[in-house]
Motif scaffolding. Sequence first.
Motif, PDB file in Angstrom:
ATOM      1  N   VAL A 185       0.688  -1.050  -0.160  1.00  0.00           N
ATOM      2  CA  VAL A 185      -0.032  -0.110   0.119  1.00  0.00           C
ATOM      3  C   VAL A 185       0.877   1.197  -0.052  1.00  0.00           C
ATOM      4  O   VAL A 185       1.853   1.490   0.736  1.00  0.00           O
ATOM      5  N   ALA A 186       0.734   2.117  -1.167  1.00  0.00           N
ATOM      6  CA  ALA A 186       1.569   3.250  -1.028  1.00  0.00           C
ATOM      7  C   ALA A 186       0.639   4.628  -1.047  1.00  0.00           C
ATOM      8  O   ALA A 186      -0.578   4.223  -1.131  1.00  0.00           O
ATOM      9  N   VAL A 187       1.083   5.690  -0.648  1.00  0.00           N
ATOM     10  CA  VAL A 187       0.466   6.782  -0.356  1.00  0.00           C
ATOM     11  C   VAL A 187       0.647   7.952  -1.321  1.00  0.00           C
ATOM     12  O   VAL A 187       1.796   8.259  -1.601  1.00  0.00           O
ATOM     13  N   GLU A 188      -0.410   8.414  -1.926  1.00  0.00           N
ATOM     14  CA  GLU A 188      -0.116   9.576  -3.022  1.00  0.00           C
ATOM     15  C   GLU A 188      -0.861  10.679  -2.603  1.00  0.00           C
ATOM     16  O   GLU A 188      -2.296  10.565  -2.379  1.00  0.00           O
ATOM     17  N   ASN A 189      -0.449  11.770  -2.108  1.00  0.00           N
ATOM     18  CA  ASN A 189      -1.164  13.190  -1.841  1.00  0.00           C
ATOM     19  C   ASN A 189      -1.979  12.825  -0.746  1.00  0.00           C
ATOM     20  O   ASN A 189      -3.331  13.029  -0.839  1.00  0.00           O
ATOM     21  N   GLY A 190      -1.883  11.672   0.326  1.00  0.00           N
ATOM     22  CA  GLY A 190      -2.645  11.444   1.366  1.00  0.00           C
ATOM     23  C   GLY A 190      -3.580  10.308   1.089  1.00  0.00           C
ATOM     24  O   GLY A 190      -4.386  10.117   1.907  1.00  0.00           O
ATOM     25  N   LEU A 191      -3.781   9.958  -0.281  1.00  0.00           N
ATOM     26  CA  LEU A 191      -4.708   8.749  -0.543  1.00  0.00           C
ATOM     27  C   LEU A 191      -3.965   7.467  -0.595  1.00  0.00           C
ATOM     28  O   LEU A 191      -2.591   7.341  -1.106  1.00  0.00           O
ATOM     29  N   LYS A 192      -4.687   6.331  -0.394  1.00  0.00           N
ATOM     30  CA  LYS A 192      -3.761   5.027  -0.297  1.00  0.00           C
ATOM     31  C   LYS A 192      -4.119   4.292  -1.415  1.00  0.00           C
ATOM     32  O   LYS A 192      -5.335   4.153  -1.897  1.00  0.00           O
ATOM     33  N   PHE A 193      -3.386   3.789  -1.876  1.00  0.00           N
ATOM     34  CA  PHE A 193      -3.542   2.622  -3.309  1.00  0.00           C
ATOM     35  C   PHE A 193      -2.687   1.235  -3.027  1.00  0.00           C
ATOM     36  O   PHE A 193      -1.537   1.333  -2.679  1.00  0.00           O
ATOM     37  N   HIS A 194      -3.406   0.379  -3.318  1.00  0.00           N
ATOM     38  CA  HIS A 194      -2.786  -1.051  -3.396  1.00  0.00           C
ATOM     39  C   HIS A 194      -1.943  -1.074  -4.735  1.00  0.00           C
ATOM     40  O   HIS A 194      -2.544  -0.722  -5.902  1.00  0.00           O
ATOM     41  N   ILE A 195      -0.581  -1.342  -4.737  1.00  0.00           N
ATOM     42  CA  ILE A 195       0.138  -1.419  -5.824  1.00  0.00           C
ATOM     43  C   ILE A 195       0.431  -2.666  -6.363  1.00  0.00           C
ATOM     44  O   ILE A 195       1.015  -3.534  -5.407  1.00  0.00           O
ATOM     45  N   LEU A 266     -10.557   0.961   0.392  1.00  0.00           N
ATOM     46  CA  LEU A 266      -9.284   1.024   1.090  1.00  0.00           C
ATOM     47  C   LEU A 266      -9.423   2.738   1.819  1.00  0.00           C
ATOM     48  O   LEU A 266      -9.100   2.877   2.899  1.00  0.00           O
ATOM     49  N   ASN A 267     -10.102   3.707   0.905  1.00  0.00           N
ATOM     50  CA  ASN A 267     -10.200   5.043   1.305  1.00  0.00           C
ATOM     51  C   ASN A 267     -11.296   5.406   1.750  1.00  0.00           C
ATOM     52  O   ASN A 267     -11.542   6.272   2.785  1.00  0.00           O
ATOM     53  N   PHE A 268     -12.585   4.856   1.259  1.00  0.00           N
ATOM     54  CA  PHE A 268     -14.016   5.258   1.699  1.00  0.00           C
ATOM     55  C   PHE A 268     -14.740   3.832   1.744  1.00  0.00           C
ATOM     56  O   PHE A 268     -15.535   3.769   1.003  1.00  0.00           O
ATOM     57  N   PRO A 269     -14.341   3.381   2.797  1.00  0.00           N
ATOM     58  CA  PRO A 269     -15.215   1.902   3.066  1.00  0.00           C
ATOM     59  C   PRO A 269     -16.753   2.201   2.942  1.00  0.00           C
ATOM     60  O   PRO A 269     -16.990   3.109   3.729  1.00  0.00           O
ATOM     61  N   GLY A 270     -17.264   1.201   2.185  1.00  0.00           N
ATOM     62  CA  GLY A 270     -18.669   1.327   2.601  1.00  0.00           C
ATOM     63  C   GLY A 270     -19.457   2.438   1.616  1.00  0.00           C
ATOM     64  O   GLY A 270     -20.639   2.868   1.935  1.00  0.00           O
ATOM     65  N   ASP A 271     -18.685   3.293   0.974  1.00  0.00           N
ATOM     66  CA  ASP A 271     -19.419   4.424   0.427  1.00  0.00           C
ATOM     67  C   ASP A 271     -20.044   4.256  -0.810  1.00  0.00           C
ATOM     68  O   ASP A 271     -19.512   3.650  -1.863  1.00  0.00           O
ATOM     69  N   ALA A 272     -21.349   4.578  -0.888  1.00  0.00           N
ATOM     70  CA  ALA A 272     -22.138   4.345  -1.795  1.00  0.00           C
ATOM     71  C   ALA A 272     -22.085   5.032  -3.141  1.00  0.00           C
ATOM     72  O   ALA A 272     -23.048   4.626  -4.222  1.00  0.00           O
TER      73      ALA A 272
END
Length: 400
Positions: A185-195, A266-272
């Motif tokens: 998991v890397a961070v770009e401008n405060g957001l997380k991404f699985h690489i 990863l960033n917004f769990p359950g966000d519809a």
Amino acid sequence: MYKNLYLKKGKEESLERFHPWIFSGAIHHIEGEPEEGEVVRVLTSEGDFIAVGHWQIGSIAVRVLDFEDKAVDGAYWEDRLRVAYDLRCAIGVAGHEKGNDTYRLVHGEGDCLPGLVVDVYGKTAVMQAHSVGMHVARHEIARALVAVTGGTVENVYYKSETTLPFKAELGQENGFIVGGSTENVAVENGLKFHIDWLKGQKTGFFVDQRDNRLLLEHYAHGRAVLNMFCYTGGFSVYAMRGGATLVHSVDSSAKAIDLTRANVELNFPGDARHEAYAEDAFKYLDAIKYLDRMGDQYDLIILDPPAFAKHKDALRQALKGYARLNAKAFSKIKPGGILFTFSCSQVVSKDHFRTAVFTAAAQSGRRVRILHQLHQPADHPVNIYHPEGEYLKGLVLYVE
Ligand code: SAH
């Protein structure tokens, strides 16, 4: 001592202007028979030294590393990589920046290291060799990477199975050459991404859209957003943080859709607000059937397709493709809406691309204004002597 390569008369001109490639047709003869990937000394027909570089069989026969008569050893790689790392610290993406550990550390010719690409994701650097010379030097380069990044990079994953010339028969397999980590998991401008550097495209993530994603976030508030060609969902996650009312992500690859869903979760769990669709972009735009609630138009569309032209011969077809895609997008944008549109084809110039988008705009009959002209970020620098390194271009348009 390196073997000497003599150029034909007059063929040193582009090298005098520091262009880093020597084509096979420019070579008069080589003393001895270098192996592919060996360092050679390049001399003019008069015998004057001009450069050192990696020798390879193919149209680009030498990729120049230096215009000084130097040994290319461990200390050399450390020097060159330190310059690259200092540049990333100077532009504020590496070092002790808060909220960002994702950046390109080496961008080939842009860093005077033709044939080498390195992207950093947290503690792991993903390294790609596009030349046999960089492949041969991979262990020295990996050690230098760890040394110059001051302990922030602990693992080096080597991913060159598909980027090396297969005729060289290097039998290259992907894998860690320093360390080994499953933390991806890397961070770009405060957001997380699985690489996904194991199976993903390129080094696993498109680092080159970082600044443009931030700009998109700024425009997302209160808008219904369509992210076409979403891959790992970079633009989608930024749109959600920016306050989009709805985000639809589309990619023809089911794997990309899985990655996008995972990154949104990863960033917004359950966000519809987010939905993702594995579908062809052209088909999706022809039959938007997911938008019953709001008519069939969006407030903001992102078009970031793969390179439509990989060679000059494909240019005309590619321009038609961009025009067709953008025309479809214009018809799906609400009045007062915004289009972020990109091309990452190196052979498509800024002017070519603008003409294609102009054609699409004219077809749509809408009033269209250019708000921003976008390009690759500063960690993908363009070597002034190698303008071919400029590849990413984009327009942000206001559609009345
Ligand atoms: N915007 C992404 C990068 C896009 S890469 C980012 O910010 O990371 C291009 C993507 O287009 C790939 O994921 C590929 O699977 C997808 N793609 C290629 N052809 C497509 C098509 N015809 N329709 C939809 N997606 C397509």
